[in-house]
Design a protein around this motif. Structure first.
Motif, PDB file in Angstrom:
ATOM      1  N   PRO A  69     -35.732  11.875  81.812  1.00 51.52           N
ATOM      2  CA  PRO A  69     -36.556  10.976  80.983  1.00 51.52           C
ATOM      3  C   PRO A  69     -37.802  11.658  80.411  1.00 51.52           C
ATOM      4  CG  PRO A  69     -35.971   9.891  83.036  1.00 51.52           C
ATOM      5  CD  PRO A  69     -35.545  11.312  83.155  1.00 51.52           C
ATOM      6  N   ILE A  70     -38.405  12.558  81.187  1.00 52.87           N
ATOM      7  CA  ILE A  70     -39.562  13.289  80.669  1.00 52.87           C
ATOM      8  C   ILE A  70     -39.146  14.150  79.486  1.00 52.87           C
ATOM      9  CG2 ILE A  70     -41.248  15.098  81.208  1.00 52.87           C
ATOM     10  CD1 ILE A  70     -41.369  13.961  84.050  1.00 52.87           C
ATOM     11  N   TRP A 112     -38.812  11.990  76.498  1.00 55.77           N
ATOM     12  CA  TRP A 112     -40.140  11.592  76.052  1.00 55.77           C
ATOM     13  C   TRP A 112     -40.820  12.718  75.283  1.00 55.77           C
ATOM     14  CZ3 TRP A 112     -44.794  10.859  79.826  1.00 55.77           C
ATOM     15  CH2 TRP A 112     -45.852  10.228  79.165  1.00 55.77           C
ATOM     16  N   SER A 164     -47.068  13.369  77.177  1.00 49.37           N
ATOM     17  CA  SER A 164     -45.721  13.781  77.574  1.00 49.37           C
ATOM     18  C   SER A 164     -45.684  15.266  77.944  1.00 49.37           C
ATOM     19  CB  SER A 164     -44.722  13.486  76.461  1.00 49.37           C
ATOM     20  OG  SER A 164     -45.040  14.211  75.293  1.00 49.37           O
ATOM     21  N   TYR A 217     -39.075  13.010  71.893  1.00 51.79           N
ATOM     22  CA  TYR A 217     -39.408  11.883  71.025  1.00 51.79           C
ATOM     23  C   TYR A 217     -40.826  11.998  70.469  1.00 51.79           C
ATOM     24  CZ  TYR A 217     -40.399   7.098  69.559  1.00 51.79           C
ATOM     25  OH  TYR A 217     -40.777   6.002  68.835  1.00 51.79           O
ATOM     26  N   GLU A 218     -41.761  12.382  71.335  1.00 44.77           N
ATOM     27  CA  GLU A 218     -43.163  12.384  70.951  1.00 44.77           C
ATOM     28  C   GLU A 218     -43.592  13.650  70.201  1.00 44.77           C
ATOM     29  OE1 GLU A 218     -46.599  12.213  73.936  1.00 44.77           O
ATOM     30  OE2 GLU A 218     -46.190  10.111  73.465  1.00 44.77           O
ATOM     31  N   THR A 242     -47.315  15.690  81.295  1.00 40.44           N
ATOM     32  CA  THR A 242     -46.401  15.254  82.349  1.00 40.44           C
ATOM     33  C   THR A 242     -45.343  16.311  82.615  1.00 40.44           C
ATOM     34  OG1 THR A 242     -46.767  12.970  81.653  1.00 40.44           O
ATOM     35  CG2 THR A 242     -44.880  13.382  83.083  1.00 40.44           C
TER      36      THR A 242
END
Length: 79
Positions: free
Chosen positions: A39-40, A43, A4, A46-47, A7
């Motif tokens: 969304p990135i 992510w 993530s 979250y991660e 990205t």
């Protein structure tokens, strides 16, 4: 480095390359970057946790400063 974060770094590189291009594409590209970046950002948060998520948010806001300024100007119009 997690996938993530890699990205998010790739997103920042692409945003920087778009900034070097012609101005007529900047606003369309900004909306595309926002659509992909949200969304990135979720992510990454979250991660990796909220600290890294806030860092990614700050990085994204620094790249997309004009859409953010216009959003705040629309929310607080001067009379």
């Amino acid at each position: 480095m997690t996938l993530s974060l890699a990205t998010a770094c790739l997103w920042a590189v692409i945003a920087s390359l778009i900034a070097l291009g012609p101005r007529r594409f900047h606003w369309r590209a900004a909306w595309a970057l926002i659509a992909v970046g949200v969304p990135i950002l979720g992510w990454v948060t979250y991660e990796n946790g909220p600290v890294w998520g806030m860092g990614a948010l700050a990085g994204g806001l620094s790249v997309l400063r004009w859409p953010v300024r216009r959003l705040f100007a629309a929310m607080h119009p001067r009379d």
